[in-house]
Design a protein around this motif. Structure first.
Motif, mmCIF file in Angstrom:
data_model
loop_
_atom_site.group_PDB
_atom_site.id
_atom_site.type_symbol
_atom_site.label_atom_id
_atom_site.label_comp_id
_atom_site.label_asym_id
_atom_site.label_seq_id
_atom_site.Cartn_x
_atom_site.Cartn_y
_atom_site.Cartn_z
ATOM 1 N N LYS A 37 54.296 75.968 -3.242
ATOM 2 C CA LYS A 37 53.700 74.641 -3.210
ATOM 3 C C LYS A 37 53.450 74.208 -4.649
ATOM 4 C CE LYS A 37 50.785 73.732 0.079
ATOM 5 N NZ LYS A 37 49.575 73.557 0.930
ATOM 6 N N ILE A 38 53.770 72.961 -4.960
ATOM 7 C CA ILE A 38 53.583 72.458 -6.320
ATOM 8 C C ILE A 38 52.212 71.810 -6.487
ATOM 9 C CG2 ILE A 38 54.453 70.795 -8.029
ATOM 10 C CD1 ILE A 38 57.253 71.379 -7.023
ATOM 11 N N PHE A 39 51.782 71.058 -5.472
ATOM 12 C CA PHE A 39 50.479 70.390 -5.503
ATOM 13 C C PHE A 39 49.686 70.729 -4.246
ATOM 14 C CE2 PHE A 39 53.136 67.505 -8.052
ATOM 15 C CZ PHE A 39 52.325 67.269 -9.154
ATOM 16 N N ASP A 40 48.362 70.597 -4.351
ATOM 17 C CA ASP A 40 47.556 70.563 -3.142
ATOM 18 C C ASP A 40 47.260 69.100 -2.820
ATOM 19 O OD1 ASP A 40 45.499 69.710 -4.817
ATOM 20 O OD2 ASP A 40 44.432 71.628 -4.791
ATOM 21 N N ASP A 41 46.466 68.855 -1.796
ATOM 22 C CA ASP A 41 46.216 67.478 -1.371
ATOM 23 C C ASP A 41 45.303 66.702 -2.313
ATOM 24 O OD1 ASP A 41 47.803 66.821 0.768
ATOM 25 O OD2 ASP A 41 46.491 67.730 2.262
ATOM 26 N N LYS A 42 44.736 67.394 -3.297
ATOM 27 C CA LYS A 42 43.939 66.699 -4.313
ATOM 28 C C LYS A 42 44.729 66.542 -5.610
ATOM 29 C CE LYS A 42 39.481 68.160 -2.433
ATOM 30 N NZ LYS A 42 38.189 68.876 -2.695
ATOM 31 N N PRO B 278 55.089 70.998 2.381
ATOM 32 C CA PRO B 278 54.668 71.748 3.567
ATOM 33 C C PRO B 278 53.194 72.145 3.482
ATOM 34 C CG PRO B 278 56.789 72.541 2.802
ATOM 35 C CD PRO B 278 56.299 71.576 1.763
ATOM 36 N N GLY B 279 52.469 71.858 4.540
ATOM 37 C CA GLY B 279 51.053 72.196 4.588
ATOM 38 C C GLY B 279 50.133 71.113 4.069
ATOM 39 N N ASN B 280 50.674 70.130 3.347
ATOM 40 C CA ASN B 280 49.854 69.028 2.847
ATOM 41 C C ASN B 280 49.809 67.895 3.863
ATOM 42 O OD1 ASN B 280 49.445 70.495 0.547
ATOM 43 N ND2 ASN B 280 50.638 69.172 -0.806
ATOM 44 N N GLU C 4 67.968 70.094 14.064
ATOM 45 C CA GLU C 4 67.101 71.277 14.099
ATOM 46 C C GLU C 4 66.410 71.466 12.748
ATOM 47 O OE1 GLU C 4 65.088 74.488 15.602
ATOM 48 O OE2 GLU C 4 66.329 73.035 16.694
ATOM 49 N N ALA C 5 67.163 71.287 11.670
ATOM 50 C CA ALA C 5 66.583 71.450 10.335
ATOM 51 C C ALA C 5 65.493 70.416 10.070
ATOM 52 C CB ALA C 5 67.679 71.341 9.277
ATOM 53 N N ALA C 6 65.661 69.215 10.638
ATOM 54 C CA ALA C 6 64.699 68.137 10.397
ATOM 55 C C ALA C 6 63.312 68.460 10.948
ATOM 56 C CB ALA C 6 65.210 66.833 11.006
ATOM 57 N N LYS C 7 63.241 69.334 11.921
ATOM 58 C CA LYS C 7 61.953 69.653 12.545
ATOM 59 C C LYS C 7 60.998 70.345 11.577
ATOM 60 C CE LYS C 7 64.021 70.132 17.156
ATOM 61 N NZ LYS C 7 64.344 71.069 18.270
ATOM 62 N N THR C 8 61.541 71.054 10.581
ATOM 63 C CA THR C 8 60.677 71.761 9.622
ATOM 64 C C THR C 8 60.963 71.336 8.183
ATOM 65 O OG1 THR C 8 62.244 73.626 9.539
ATOM 66 C CG2 THR C 8 60.421 73.779 11.113
ATOM 67 N N SER C 9 61.620 70.198 8.020
ATOM 68 C CA SER C 9 61.942 69.735 6.665
ATOM 69 C C SER C 9 60.726 69.072 6.030
ATOM 70 C CB SER C 9 63.110 68.750 6.707
ATOM 71 O OG SER C 9 62.731 67.553 7.357
ATOM 72 N N SER C 10 60.787 68.931 4.720
ATOM 73 C CA SER C 10 59.703 68.285 3.981
ATOM 74 C C SER C 10 60.289 67.396 2.897
ATOM 75 C CB SER C 10 58.778 69.322 3.335
ATOM 76 O OG SER C 10 58.091 70.076 4.305
#
Length: 500
Positions: free
Chosen positions: A269-274, A451-453, A439-445
């Motif tokens: 992850k490069i950034f968090d939500d802040k 991911p996770g943000n 199928e790939a689109a379901k977990t793409s970002s």
């Protein structure tokens, strides 16, 4: 154009893109736009009924007599109002000849149903939508409808407050039927209509892999092994005829997309939500080191000069020429091109989910969309919404959706399941490719929300413009820095942008 004028335009873009709508107008005034240029005439008022008063003479013979009576009467008639002329400007970056044909048919049909409406279709090259929209917005001439190819541009328009809500259009289908990251919601309203998903998958030549005993990769180690074996000399003359194709140049597409896909798949992850930079933290730095090491091997095994390829054009040209044995692409436009140019080879192409570090990991490929938006400062945004709603719910939408069938993979699962989509001859023949992308689109970002943000990152446009991710790779690839130092350099540059 003089250097002075060039500098003015550059300054204007900078103000608009990174400061906002208010500063955009101020900047425009500062560099010479007049007030009249910034003020677009309001739309004409609604038509009012036309009332006509006439005095007529009515002559009649009284019943049972010979008396003739003449009477003067006043007659009031009301004519139905004539709708005002409406001009909808439609700026579109999708300029494939079949797409233009499909859109033109839809426009013609709508104009026939609505004679008071004229839709002006205005093609614009991909990558130039933002600057063209901004210049016309500042000049008070914003188009009613535009297509956007970059999520951060959609976010910038939304943050500037110049997108018109199109919730009723988006909700033609359930919100949950759209792929993650494709919608732009704010305060209960939707502001962009996605019409495709462009998600990274790994393509390969089935015939070559079978003939040379190359295993279709599922893990990073298998990917590197496959790439090393997929440099094929077909005729034994000592020259490579088939290549792995992984562009590594400094550009806004290509290498940075699969760097991010590998990194996210590795739990990075490069950034968090802040918007704190996590890239060089003890937890995440090793994950990026591993991703860069894999990408370096992919580019090293690609054709000479691939380290300078800044976009997808070289990938597409190698695929069309039948010179690619394995390659990465987000979406499937190269296969569309191959179907037209070399269908025999197209039939030998397959794709798989992008490999993970170890079996059992969840892939998080880079993925984005293209969108329709309606611009609030235009003259007829309400009329534009009417047209876009009609289009989305009409049979013409499917003609558009299948105009470049393997490229416009639907952003909505319900559309992707429609018989008229599945039964399209090219889609039905190559559905194995479409199915993998879906199928790939379901977990793409998208970089906009890692991911996770949960929060859109407003700094992504600036980060992309500064080329920080490709430059990080190049500093490592060319031996200017170790992978660790290149990552620390990138993290420092990111902090300069976000101010933390």
């Amino acid at each position: 154009m003089s250097e002075e004028k060039k500098e003015e335009k550059m300054d204007r873009r900078k103000y608009i893109k990174y400061v906002g709508a208010g500063a955009a107008v101020a900047a425009a005034a500062a560099i010479g736009y007049s007030v009249s240029e910034l003020t677009r005439p309001p739309p004409p008022p609604p038509p009012t009924p036309t009332t006509v008063v006439q005095t007529v003479l009515k002559t009649e013979t009284l019943p049972g007599t010979t008396i003739v009576r003449t009477e003067e009467r006043t007659v009031v008639t009301t004519a139905s109002p004539t709708p005002p002329r409406v001009l909808i400007r439609f700026m579109c970056h999708e300029t494939d000849e079949y797409t233009i044909k499909a859109l033109s048919e839809a426009i013609e049909a709508y104009e026939k149903e609505n004679p008071h409406v004229k839709i002006s279709f205005e093609p614009v090259a991909t990558g130039y939508q933002w600057s063209k929209i901004m210049m016309e917005y500042v000049a008070g001439k914003a188009p009613e409808i535009a297509t956007m190819a970059a999520s951060f541009d959609v976010l910038s328009l939304l943050d500037m407050g110049i997108l018109y809500p199109i919730t009723e259009i988006v909700k033609t289908y359930p919100i949950e039927s759209y792929f993650p990251g494709t919608l732009f919601a704010r305060d209960g309203e939707q502001y962009a209509l996605p019409f495709d998903v462009n998600v990274g998958t790994l393509f390969y030549r089935r015939d070559i892999f079978d003939a040379y005993g190359i295993k279709v990769p599922e893990t990073w180690d298998e990917l590197v092994e496959a790439v090393e074996k997929a440099r094929i000399d077909l005729d034994g003359d000592g020259k490579i005829d088939l290549w792995p194709v992984f562009p590594g140049g400094r550009g806004m597409e290509g290498v940075w997309e699969y760097i991010l896909g590998l990194y996210w798949t590795n739990g990075g992850k490069i950034f968090d939500d802040k918007f704190n930079v996590l890239l060089d933290s003890p937890e995440y730095l090793p994950k990026m080191v591993e991703a860069l090491q894999v990408v370096k091997k992919l580019v090293e095994n690609s054709p000479p000069g691939a380290d300078g390829w800044a976009g997808w054009a070289d990938t597409i040209s190698h695929v069309k020429a039948g010179k690619a044995s394995i390659f990465f692409y987000h979406g499937a436009r190269p296969i569309d091109a191959l179907v037209r140019a070399n269908p025999t080879i197209a039939e030998k192409i397959a794709n798989v989910l992008f490999p993970v570090k170890k079996k059992g990991d969840v892939p998080h490929p880079y993925g984005t969309s293209d969108w329709f938006v309606v611009l609030k400062p235009s003259v007829f945004p309400e009329e534009a919404v009417k047209f876009l709603k009609w289009f989305y719910q009409s049979p013409y939408w499917m003609k558009f959706q299948t105009s470049v069938p393997l490229h416009f993979v639907p952003a909505n699962l319900e559309i992707a399941k429609k018989p008229e989509y599945l039964n399209h001859p090219i889609i039905s023949k190559y559905y194995h490719i479409v199915e993998t992308i879906l199928e790939a689109a379901k977990t793409s970002s998208d970089f906009l929300i890692e991911p996770g943000n949960k929060v859109h990152n407003p700094y992504i446009a600036k980060i992309r413009a500064e080329m920080i991710i490709p430059d990080m790779f190049h500093k490592y690839y060319y031996g200017q820095m170790s992978a660790e130092d290149a990552i620390k350099w990138a993290a420092s540059e990111l902090r300069k942008i976000v101010g933390k």
